[in-house]
Design a protein around this motif. Structure first.
Motif, PDB file in Angstrom:
ATOM      1  N   TRP A 172      49.090  60.856  59.643  1.00 58.46           N
ATOM      2  CA  TRP A 172      49.499  59.981  60.743  1.00 58.46           C
ATOM      3  C   TRP A 172      50.686  60.562  61.514  1.00 58.46           C
ATOM      4  CZ3 TRP A 172      46.201  56.961  62.711  1.00 58.46           C
ATOM      5  CH2 TRP A 172      45.232  56.342  61.932  1.00 58.46           C
ATOM      6  N   ASP A 173      51.543  61.316  60.857  1.00 62.26           N
ATOM      7  CA  ASP A 173      52.597  62.024  61.596  1.00 62.26           C
ATOM      8  C   ASP A 173      51.964  63.024  62.555  1.00 62.26           C
ATOM      9  OD1 ASP A 173      54.752  60.697  60.500  1.00 62.26           O
ATOM     10  OD2 ASP A 173      55.058  62.170  58.886  1.00 62.26           O
ATOM     11  N   GLY A 174      50.932  63.714  62.083  1.00 62.77           N
ATOM     12  CA  GLY A 174      50.223  64.650  62.942  1.00 62.77           C
ATOM     13  C   GLY A 174      49.509  63.951  64.089  1.00 62.77           C
ATOM     14  N   TYR A 175      49.085  62.724  63.823  1.00 66.30           N
ATOM     15  CA  TYR A 175      48.418  61.921  64.848  1.00 66.30           C
ATOM     16  C   TYR A 175      49.375  61.617  66.003  1.00 66.30           C
ATOM     17  CZ  TYR A 175      45.424  58.065  66.603  1.00 66.30           C
ATOM     18  OH  TYR A 175      44.623  57.241  67.361  1.00 66.30           O
ATOM     19  N   VAL A 176      50.606  61.262  65.659  1.00 64.50           N
ATOM     20  CA  VAL A 176      51.617  60.991  66.696  1.00 64.50           C
ATOM     21  C   VAL A 176      51.874  62.247  67.526  1.00 64.50           C
ATOM     22  CG1 VAL A 176      54.015  60.324  67.119  1.00 64.50           C
ATOM     23  CG2 VAL A 176      52.698  59.143  65.343  1.00 64.50           C
ATOM     24  N   GLU A 177      51.975  63.383  66.860  1.00 66.69           N
ATOM     25  CA  GLU A 177      52.212  64.633  67.588  1.00 66.69           C
ATOM     26  C   GLU A 177      51.028  64.991  68.474  1.00 66.69           C
ATOM     27  OE1 GLU A 177      55.170  66.117  67.695  1.00 66.69           O
ATOM     28  OE2 GLU A 177      55.734  64.375  66.478  1.00 66.69           O
ATOM     29  N   ALA A 178      49.819  64.770  67.983  1.00 69.46           N
ATOM     30  CA  ALA A 178      48.629  65.025  68.798  1.00 69.46           C
ATOM     31  C   ALA A 178      48.594  64.093  70.006  1.00 69.46           C
ATOM     32  CB  ALA A 178      47.366  64.849  67.953  1.00 69.46           C
ATOM     33  N   ALA A 179      49.032  62.863  69.814  1.00 73.21           N
ATOM     34  CA  ALA A 179      49.073  61.904  70.919  1.00 73.21           C
ATOM     35  C   ALA A 179      49.992  62.408  72.028  1.00 73.21           C
ATOM     36  CB  ALA A 179      49.551  60.548  70.415  1.00 73.21           C
ATOM     37  N   LYS A 180      51.144  62.950  71.635  1.00 70.41           N
ATOM     38  CA  LYS A 180      52.083  63.482  72.627  1.00 70.41           C
ATOM     39  C   LYS A 180      51.480  64.665  73.378  1.00 70.41           C
ATOM     40  CE  LYS A 180      56.229  62.172  69.980  1.00 70.41           C
ATOM     41  NZ  LYS A 180      57.387  62.686  69.214  1.00 70.41           N
ATOM     42  N   LYS A 181      50.874  65.583  72.640  1.00 73.27           N
ATOM     43  CA  LYS A 181      50.303  66.781  73.255  1.00 73.27           C
ATOM     44  C   LYS A 181      49.164  66.439  74.213  1.00 73.27           C
ATOM     45  CE  LYS A 181      51.471  69.836  69.380  1.00 73.27           C
ATOM     46  NZ  LYS A 181      50.922  70.652  68.265  1.00 73.27           N
ATOM     47  N   LEU A 182      48.322  65.509  73.813  1.00 70.11           N
ATOM     48  CA  LEU A 182      47.203  65.115  74.677  1.00 70.11           C
ATOM     49  C   LEU A 182      47.696  64.499  75.974  1.00 70.11           C
ATOM     50  CD1 LEU A 182      44.626  63.536  72.170  1.00 70.11           C
ATOM     51  CD2 LEU A 182      44.214  65.495  73.665  1.00 70.11           C
TER      52      LEU A 182
ATOM     53  N   GLY B 202      54.525  50.195  52.328  1.00 64.69           N
ATOM     54  CA  GLY B 202      53.342  50.448  53.145  1.00 64.69           C
ATOM     55  C   GLY B 202      53.431  49.809  54.511  1.00 64.69           C
ATOM     56  N   SER B 203      53.883  48.562  54.555  1.00 63.18           N
ATOM     57  CA  SER B 203      54.043  47.873  55.838  1.00 63.18           C
ATOM     58  C   SER B 203      55.078  48.584  56.698  1.00 63.18           C
ATOM     59  CB  SER B 203      54.463  46.418  55.603  1.00 63.18           C
ATOM     60  OG  SER B 203      53.511  45.719  54.822  1.00 63.18           O
ATOM     61  N   THR B 204      56.160  49.029  56.064  1.00 60.89           N
ATOM     62  CA  THR B 204      57.218  49.726  56.789  1.00 60.89           C
ATOM     63  C   THR B 204      56.729  51.064  57.324  1.00 60.89           C
ATOM     64  OG1 THR B 204      58.903  48.663  55.409  1.00 60.89           O
ATOM     65  CG2 THR B 204      59.551  50.652  56.610  1.00 60.89           C
ATOM     66  N   ALA B 205      55.941  51.784  56.531  1.00 60.88           N
ATOM     67  CA  ALA B 205      55.412  53.077  56.972  1.00 60.88           C
ATOM     68  C   ALA B 205      54.537  52.906  58.208  1.00 60.88           C
ATOM     69  CB  ALA B 205      54.613  53.722  55.846  1.00 60.88           C
ATOM     70  N   TYR B 206      53.653  51.909  58.177  1.00 56.46           N
ATOM     71  CA  TYR B 206      52.809  51.654  59.344  1.00 56.46           C
ATOM     72  C   TYR B 206      53.650  51.294  60.565  1.00 56.46           C
ATOM     73  CZ  TYR B 206      50.549  48.697  62.734  1.00 56.46           C
ATOM     74  OH  TYR B 206      50.174  48.122  63.921  1.00 56.46           O
ATOM     75  N   ALA B 207      54.558  50.336  60.412  1.00 54.50           N
ATOM     76  CA  ALA B 207      55.347  49.857  61.549  1.00 54.50           C
ATOM     77  C   ALA B 207      56.205  50.970  62.157  1.00 54.50           C
ATOM     78  CB  ALA B 207      56.229  48.689  61.124  1.00 54.50           C
ATOM     79  N   THR B 208      56.795  51.788  61.312  1.00 56.07           N
ATOM     80  CA  THR B 208      57.655  52.868  61.802  1.00 56.07           C
ATOM     81  C   THR B 208      56.848  53.910  62.571  1.00 56.07           C
ATOM     82  OG1 THR B 208      59.145  52.560  59.916  1.00 56.07           O
ATOM     83  CG2 THR B 208      59.292  54.646  61.105  1.00 56.07           C
ATOM     84  N   THR B 209      55.705  54.287  62.034  1.00 57.31           N
ATOM     85  CA  THR B 209      54.870  55.299  62.679  1.00 57.31           C
ATOM     86  C   THR B 209      54.268  54.785  63.980  1.00 57.31           C
ATOM     87  OG1 THR B 209      54.329  56.292  60.546  1.00 57.31           O
ATOM     88  CG2 THR B 209      52.851  56.783  62.378  1.00 57.31           C
ATOM     89  N   TRP B 210      53.739  53.596  63.952  1.00 51.36           N
ATOM     90  CA  TRP B 210      53.076  53.059  65.153  1.00 51.36           C
ATOM     91  C   TRP B 210      54.092  52.736  66.251  1.00 51.36           C
ATOM     92  CZ3 TRP B 210      48.394  54.463  64.623  1.00 51.36           C
ATOM     93  CH2 TRP B 210      47.421  54.066  65.537  1.00 51.36           C
ATOM     94  N   GLN B 211      55.314  52.422  65.835  1.00 58.63           N
ATOM     95  CA  GLN B 211      56.356  52.152  66.824  1.00 58.63           C
ATOM     96  C   GLN B 211      56.615  53.384  67.696  1.00 58.63           C
ATOM     97  OE1 GLN B 211      58.075  48.941  67.058  1.00 58.63           O
ATOM     98  NE2 GLN B 211      58.375  49.894  69.067  1.00 58.63           N
ATOM     99  N   ARG B 212      56.486  54.571  67.114  1.00 55.57           N
ATOM    100  CA  ARG B 212      56.686  55.807  67.879  1.00 55.57           C
ATOM    101  C   ARG B 212      55.659  55.915  69.001  1.00 55.57           C
ATOM    102  NH1 ARG B 212      56.242  59.950  63.117  1.00 55.57           N
ATOM    103  NH2 ARG B 212      56.444  61.521  64.782  1.00 55.57           N
ATOM    104  N   LEU B 213      54.434  55.509  68.742  1.00 52.61           N
ATOM    105  CA  LEU B 213      53.395  55.542  69.776  1.00 52.61           C
ATOM    106  C   LEU B 213      53.686  54.527  70.878  1.00 52.61           C
ATOM    107  CD1 LEU B 213      50.263  55.784  67.450  1.00 52.61           C
ATOM    108  CD2 LEU B 213      51.180  57.612  68.883  1.00 52.61           C
ATOM    109  N   ILE B 214      54.171  53.364  70.474  1.00 61.10           N
ATOM    110  CA  ILE B 214      54.513  52.333  71.462  1.00 61.10           C
ATOM    111  C   ILE B 214      55.705  52.769  72.307  1.00 61.10           C
ATOM    112  CG2 ILE B 214      55.346  49.967  71.752  1.00 61.10           C
ATOM    113  CD1 ILE B 214      53.773  49.226  69.218  1.00 61.10           C
ATOM    114  N   ASP B 215      56.745  53.274  71.649  1.00 57.58           N
ATOM    115  CA  ASP B 215      57.961  53.672  72.360  1.00 57.58           C
ATOM    116  C   ASP B 215      57.690  54.756  73.399  1.00 57.58           C
ATOM    117  OD1 ASP B 215      59.440  51.892  70.895  1.00 57.58           O
ATOM    118  OD2 ASP B 215      60.267  53.391  69.509  1.00 57.58           O
TER     119      ASP B 215
END
Length: 450
Positions: A186-196, A242-255
């Protein structure tokens, strides 16, 4: 991600549970005119006797592949007639079912119920424990996630009809065009989102306007267990890792504004899937038929990969969606009703439904050579079922939904959903969802702890 715009089924609190239990003790007005129902004490012999005798069953379900199953079942058992009724989808049917049970009339013999909603009906004793018919012997028939969903305590309150082990659907042409690797974390997913999005501002890695089912599935995969249920005792706590991991990672996509603000199932959504401006979907194994019918322009461009992991190398997945067939307590012929759902969900009906496009919950089918070797033209000839089958085997079987999950999901947009439309942080949204769910549970008579 998936947004089904569910409406609330209110009044399924403990007060309603007690009222429903009382009304059920006074009435048995199922869809069958035959009053040979029972508690399953006669087991398989009782089921065979019911088939020999025959009768009429009323089945409430919206799943289209059951039409073929009904025809095949009636052909195999000429003395049985089945009335297949679409009483509404999802919450519409649950409301109708609750109203019928409360009124003591018009209750079907079989009802389709999604996994997340089963708890509210089993706790109310408005659906039958099928263990007496032999359902408890079928544990090895199903993959872990769906089987866990139909159990409550020592009882088995439905048979799994399908499953939704998650995978990552991705547009290979879009990723290849921009030279971006398909992410496996999922960290890689955030980075791929930025690159795309940097490579083409019109392209988003996915859409998400906020969805309760997707959020709980992501937390499930991350190892979070915010819900613990023991009868009418429940705990709700979204502060786990687990809830914190999801919220922290997905927040990066929202921000970083990396999520397309498009509602799933809309015309705009299907257009984005077809033209590649929405580049991935993390969702259940039932999605291929929707892509084929809703986004035919994407055929050949899309592929399927394992769901990104929260930690490199870990084997973990989650379910998203899926439903079961249950026998209401007020059915007039429980043995015959069980015969039908066992045929549909554990017998010959499973292969019929697979041919019609359903994704099975049965391990024998999930691991069969024919199933695994199926090639999908939409996915460029990929044998996508191999990815889905592996995902199903990696789903942890200790997830619980609340016995009032339908209500909890209905207030998601008023709590967590604010993070997509305002400055509210996902962590805060989860805390607000937790508070609202705790308050509702307490008000309805549940013992709620942290």
């Amino acid at each position: 991600m998936i947004n089904t715009a569910r409406r609330a089924l209110r009044g399924i609190g403990l007060a309603s549970v007690l009222a429903l239990s009382l009304s059920l003790s006074l009435t048995a007005c199922g869809g069958s005119s035959d009053d040979s129902g029972g508690d399953g004490a006669n087991g398989a012999a009782g089921v065979e006797a019911a088939l020999d005798k025959g009768g009429t069953l009323t089945v409430w379900a919206w799943e289209p592949t059951l039409k073929r199953v009904v025809k095949d079942f009636e052909a195999a058992h000429p003395k049985v007639k089945i009335k297949l009724v679409n009483a509404g989808t999802h919450d519409d049917q649950y409301t109708a079912l609750q109203n019928a049970v409360s009124a003591g009339k018009g209750v079907p013999d079989v009802a389709q119920i999604e996994y997340y909603a089963l708890g509210q009906f089993s706790l109310a004793k408005s659906i039958s424990d099928l263990s007496g018919f032999g359902a408890d012997k079928l544990a090895d028939t199903y993959s872990p996630g769906p089987w866990n969903a139909v159990k409550s305590g020592k009882g088995v309150y439905a048979l799994p009809m399908d499953s939704g082990p998650m995978a990552l659907y991705y547009n290979k042409k879009v990723f290849d065009r921009h030279g971006i690797e398909v992410p496996d974390t999922w960290d890689g997913y955030v980075e791929a989102a930025k690159k795309l999005h940097e490579a083409d501002p019109k392209v988003y890695i996915t859409n998400d306007a906020g969805d309760a089912g997707f959020t709980t599935s992501m937390i499930w995969q991350a190892g979070g267990r915010p819900y613990q249920v023991d009868g009418t005792k429940v705990s709700i706590d979204f502060s786990d890792a687990g809830s914190t991991a999801y919220a922290t990672t997905w927040q990066r996509l929202i921000d970083d504004k990396l999520l397309a603000p498009i509602t799933s199932w809309s015309d705009e959504w299907y257009k984005g899937l077809a033209d590649g401006t929405i580049a991935t979907l993390a969702t259940g194994a039932w999605m291929p038929a929707n892509l084929m019918s809703g986004a035919p322009g994407g055929s050949g461009s899309w592929r399927v990969a394992p769901l990104p992991r929260w930690k490199t190398g870990e084997a973990s997945s989650a379910e998203n969606g899926g439903s079961a067939l249950a026998v209401p307590e007020a059915s007039g012929d429980k043995a015959l009703a069980y015969a039908f759902i066992e045929y549909a969900n554990a017998g010959a009906g499973v292969k019929s439904r697979i041919k019609e496009g359903a994704f099975p919950a049965t391990t024998a089918d999930l691991t069969s050579k024919d199933f695994l070797d199926t090639k999908f033209d939409y996915f460029g000839g990929q044998q996508a079922n191999k990815v889905f089958s592996t995902s199903a085997s990696e789903v942890a079987d200790d997830w619980s939904y609340l016995p009032f999950q339908v209500y909890a999901n209905s207030v998601f947009n008023d709590t967590v959903g604010k993070a997509y439309a305002s400055g509210t942080r996902l962590i805060q949204g989860l805390a607000d969802w937790q508070k609202a769910s705790r308050t509702y549970g307490t008000d309805q008579g549940f013992t709620v702890s942290e």
